[in-house]
Design an enzyme around this catalytic site. Structure first.
Site, PDB file in Angstrom:
ATOM      1  N   ASN A 172       0.852  -1.188   0.000  1.00 26.37           N
ATOM      2  CA  ASN A 172       0.000   0.000   0.000  1.00 26.37           C
ATOM      3  C   ASN A 172       0.887   1.237   0.000  1.00 26.37           C
ATOM      4  O   ASN A 172       1.954   1.259   0.630  1.00 26.37           O
ATOM      5  CB  ASN A 172      -0.908   0.018   1.234  1.00 26.37           C
ATOM      6  CG  ASN A 172      -1.808   1.245   1.248  1.00 26.37           C
ATOM      7  OD1 ASN A 172      -2.785   1.312   0.516  1.00 26.37           O
ATOM      8  ND2 ASN A 172      -1.460   2.234   2.060  1.00 26.37           N
ATOM      9  N   TYR A 176       0.353  10.307   4.265  1.00 29.58           N
ATOM     10  CA  TYR A 176      -0.087  10.608   5.620  1.00 29.58           C
ATOM     11  C   TYR A 176       0.900  11.595   6.234  1.00 29.58           C
ATOM     12  O   TYR A 176       2.110  11.386   6.164  1.00 29.58           O
ATOM     13  CB  TYR A 176      -0.136   9.336   6.481  1.00 29.58           C
ATOM     14  CG  TYR A 176      -0.771   8.147   5.804  1.00 29.58           C
ATOM     15  CD1 TYR A 176      -2.091   8.197   5.368  1.00 29.58           C
ATOM     16  CD2 TYR A 176      -0.048   6.973   5.595  1.00 29.58           C
ATOM     17  CE1 TYR A 176      -2.672   7.103   4.739  1.00 29.58           C
ATOM     18  CE2 TYR A 176      -0.623   5.878   4.979  1.00 29.58           C
ATOM     19  CZ  TYR A 176      -1.933   5.949   4.545  1.00 29.58           C
ATOM     20  OH  TYR A 176      -2.507   4.869   3.924  1.00 29.58           O
ATOM     21  N   ARG A 177       0.375  12.634   6.839  1.00 34.28           N
ATOM     22  CA  ARG A 177       1.279  13.625   7.423  1.00 34.28           C
ATOM     23  C   ARG A 177       1.970  13.046   8.657  1.00 34.28           C
ATOM     24  O   ARG A 177       1.441  12.159   9.327  1.00 34.28           O
ATOM     25  CB  ARG A 177       0.518  14.898   7.770  1.00 34.28           C
ATOM     26  CG  ARG A 177      -0.361  14.799   8.990  1.00 34.28           C
ATOM     27  CD  ARG A 177      -1.181  16.064   9.181  1.00 34.28           C
ATOM     28  NE  ARG A 177      -1.843  16.073  10.475  1.00 34.28           N
ATOM     29  CZ  ARG A 177      -2.836  16.887  10.791  1.00 34.28           C
ATOM     30  NH1 ARG A 177      -3.283  17.753   9.898  1.00 34.28           N
ATOM     31  NH2 ARG A 177      -3.383  16.850  11.996  1.00 34.28           N
ATOM     32  N   ARG A 189       0.078   9.987  11.197  1.00 31.20           N
ATOM     33  CA  ARG A 189      -1.359  10.265  11.292  1.00 31.20           C
ATOM     34  C   ARG A 189      -2.110   9.597  10.135  1.00 31.20           C
ATOM     35  O   ARG A 189      -2.290  10.153   9.056  1.00 31.20           O
ATOM     36  CB  ARG A 189      -1.621  11.768  11.270  1.00 31.20           C
ATOM     37  CG  ARG A 189      -3.079  12.121  11.500  1.00 31.20           C
ATOM     38  CD  ARG A 189      -3.377  13.554  11.131  1.00 31.20           C
ATOM     39  NE  ARG A 189      -4.806  13.755  11.045  1.00 31.20           N
ATOM     40  CZ  ARG A 189      -5.550  13.452   9.980  1.00 31.20           C
ATOM     41  NH1 ARG A 189      -4.988  12.921   8.917  1.00 31.20           N
ATOM     42  NH2 ARG A 189      -6.850  13.670   9.977  1.00 31.20           N
ATOM     43  N   ARG A 194      -7.819   3.921   6.389  1.00 29.14           N
ATOM     44  CA  ARG A 194      -6.832   4.062   5.326  1.00 29.14           C
ATOM     45  C   ARG A 194      -5.949   2.818   5.230  1.00 29.14           C
ATOM     46  O   ARG A 194      -5.771   2.067   6.193  1.00 29.14           O
ATOM     47  CB  ARG A 194      -5.963   5.308   5.566  1.00 29.14           C
ATOM     48  CG  ARG A 194      -6.734   6.619   5.591  1.00 29.14           C
ATOM     49  CD  ARG A 194      -7.331   6.960   4.240  1.00 29.14           C
ATOM     50  NE  ARG A 194      -6.316   7.170   3.228  1.00 29.14           N
ATOM     51  CZ  ARG A 194      -5.712   8.336   3.004  1.00 29.14           C
ATOM     52  NH1 ARG A 194      -6.010   9.396   3.739  1.00 29.14           N
ATOM     53  NH2 ARG A 194      -4.818   8.450   2.038  1.00 29.14           N
ATOM     54  N   GLU A 238      -0.727   1.535  -7.766  1.00 26.21           N
ATOM     55  CA  GLU A 238      -0.330   2.930  -7.996  1.00 26.21           C
ATOM     56  C   GLU A 238       0.919   3.007  -8.860  1.00 26.21           C
ATOM     57  O   GLU A 238       1.069   3.921  -9.680  1.00 26.21           O
ATOM     58  CB  GLU A 238      -0.084   3.634  -6.658  1.00 26.21           C
ATOM     59  CG  GLU A 238      -1.308   3.819  -5.789  1.00 26.21           C
ATOM     60  CD  GLU A 238      -1.515   2.701  -4.784  1.00 26.21           C
ATOM     61  OE1 GLU A 238      -2.326   2.887  -3.869  1.00 26.21           O
ATOM     62  OE2 GLU A 238      -0.870   1.642  -4.922  1.00 26.21           O
ATOM     63  N   ASP A 287      -5.004  22.946   9.074  1.00 29.89           N
ATOM     64  CA  ASP A 287      -5.320  21.957   8.048  1.00 29.89           C
ATOM     65  C   ASP A 287      -6.045  22.586   6.871  1.00 29.89           C
ATOM     66  O   ASP A 287      -6.307  23.787   6.844  1.00 29.89           O
ATOM     67  CB  ASP A 287      -6.147  20.821   8.650  1.00 29.89           C
ATOM     68  CG  ASP A 287      -5.877  19.504   7.950  1.00 29.89           C
ATOM     69  OD1 ASP A 287      -6.561  19.223   6.963  1.00 29.89           O
ATOM     70  OD2 ASP A 287      -4.961  18.780   8.393  1.00 29.89           O
TER      71      ASP A 287
END
Length: 487
Positions: A172, A176-177, A189, A194, A238, A287
């Site tokens: 995968n 993600y931050r 995070r 996800r 991807e 954000d």
């Protein structure tokens, strides 16, 4: 135009006047955000900060700050051309069964092209030219931005996080931050639904107490970056999609400390593990909503190794009140979504995610209505067909005579074709973005649909209004005399 790696993309953007080098010292603490924000709002170029204060590593910002640069990153010359990317993805998501042998032969090259773009594993790569391990691992050597005055600390924003669960062959890759909390520790995070979080959950169930391998690639080539944020069908990786965009197979190399595969041309790779039970409070951070988000517990990623190219470039961004870079990405990817939706719902004419709606929270759909209640079917389809719209709170459906991208048109349709009680659909207790503090419960809230279409018999018993339209012959006569009127 295709790009081998991020550096090739930078060079091509500079040649097109789409990138500017900043030769003066700029502080990654707040100053870069302000400069990038002003530049993005003015429709300006990507920025390469060559002298970040306190660092020798350049910082690349505002890379996808215009829809055109997103299109260029996907190998296209215009945003309009992204519809073709969407058509390809729509076909791969749900291929039409061939109606005969001749048609089957026509589709064969498409599948062959996809198969030919399977990622290629290489034995050595430039992303491992330099290696720092153990006590030499120090994230302070990377000019990670602190974006807003109320942020809890520096934040890695464009990291491609690579994980692999115990039950599937495919890796995968998600964005993600990561909040930096120490020389070798960041908070990962990822929300519970996800891919990375699901891989971690499955790992903990199968190997309780065992460290979970993770890798983060920074500064990958544009096709790989954009492949991570595009609605790629589950049947297509991807990396294979990035290969289709690039026109060449994605090269991957095995991490030095695990079996995870990372983009071979990445500027920087962080390798390490997440120890089950090791969590920390993440945030607050400014954000994409334009607000600071709540503090919550997330896993800590312990970095055991940093590998990089020689003279690496750090790719960064900020998020804030739209327009920001995620909002611009949304504008461009909007064109990719349309053919995918139209494949399932041919009655859809246009689909628009206004950037001021935080990229995905509000959608406007225009359609060719065919029967009573049709608009409600389309609403349900938007919410359920693509996981990208799971968090869309507001869906407005109008007829094809309305321009979905013109608020004056949309508001006119809503105020003249809607009865609030009859034409709204409310659904409670649905998945909502964790960052949406307006929801009554974190991660759970309501959705509303607005049917702003003309009503058919069965939906109303009243005579429906006829839109005012000028006679075409009169319009032609006025066109002919217009220049003589002195207006």
């Amino acid at each position: 135009m295709k790009y081998r790696d991020l550096r090739d993309f930078i060079a091509q953007l500079e040649a097109l006047g789409e990138l500017k080098r900043i030769g003066v010292e700029v502080d990654p603490h707040l100053e870069m955000t302000e400069i990038c924000d002003r530049t993005l709002r003015a429709g300006g170029p990507a920025l390469l900060f060559e002298k970040p204060k306190g660092h020798t590593m350049p910082v690349l910002g505002n890379l996808f700050g215009t829809p055109r640069r997103v299109a260029l990153g996907m190998g296209e010359d215009s945003v309009e051309a992204l519809r073709e990317v969407g058509k390809l993805l729509a076909f791969l998501k749900e291929p039409d069964p061939p109606k005969g042998l001749k048609e089957a032969w026509k589709t064969l090259p498409i599948f062959k092209k996809v198969l030919d773009m399977a990622p290629k594993k290489v034995g050595s790569a430039s992303c491992q030219d330099l290696v720092r391990e153990g006590a030499d691992v120090d994230l302070s050597s990377i000019p990670v931005q602190t974006c807003w005055p109320g942020d809890a600390g520096p934040l890695i924003t464009w990291g491609l996080v690579v994980t692999k669960g115990p039950h599937k062959e495919r890796q995968n890759m998600g964005i993600y931050r990561q909040q930096v909390i120490g020389p070798n520790r960041v908070i990962m995070r990822w929300l519970s639904h996800r891919g990375g979080a699901l891989d971690f959950r499955d790992w903990c169930e199968k190997y309780p107490g065992e460290p979970f391998p993770v890798a983060v690639a920074l500064g990958a080539d544009p096709a790989t970056i954009l492949g991570a944020v595009t609605p790629v069908p589950d049947s297509l990786s991807e990396h294979a999609f990035a290969g289709l965009l690039r026109g060449s197979r994605t090269e991957l190399v095995k991490c030095l400390g695990s079996d995870l595969l990372v983009p071979a041309s990445a500027e920087i790779v962080l390798e390490g593990v997440i120890h089950p039970g090791d969590t920390a409070p993440e945030g607050p951070f400014g954000d994409h909503t334009g607000y600071y988000n709540e503090v919550d517990q997330f896993p800590v990623f312990t970095i055991e190794r940093i590998t990089s190219r020689r003279d690496p470039i750090y790719h960064s961004t900020y998020t804030g009140r739209p327009p920001d870079e995620p909002a611009i990405l949304g504008v461009a990817l909007n064109e990719v979504f349309i053919p995918i939706l139209q494949k399932q719902f041919p009655e859809i004419v246009d689909f628009y995610l206004p950037p001021e709606g935080c990229s995905y929270r509000l959608a406007v759909v225009t359609m060719r209505k065919q029967y009573p209640g049709h608009a409600k079917r389309v609403m349900m389809g938007v919410w359920s067909f693509l996981r990208q719209f799971m968090y869309t709170k507001f869906v407005i459906v109008t007829d094809a005579d309305v321009n979905a991208r013109d608020w004056q048109d949309v508001i006119w349709a809503m105020t003249t074709r809607m009865d609030p009680a009859r034409d709204t659909v409310m659904i409670e207790n649905t998945p909502i973005d964790y960052l949406d503090f307006a929801s009554p419960v974190s991660g759970l809230g309501s959705k509303i649909g607005f049917d702003a279409t003309n009503k058919w018999p069965g939906e109303t018993t009243r005579e429906w209004g006829t839109p005012i339209v000028m006679d075409e012959a009169v319009k032609r006569r006025v066109d002919e005399m217009w220049e003589t009127l002195g207006l």
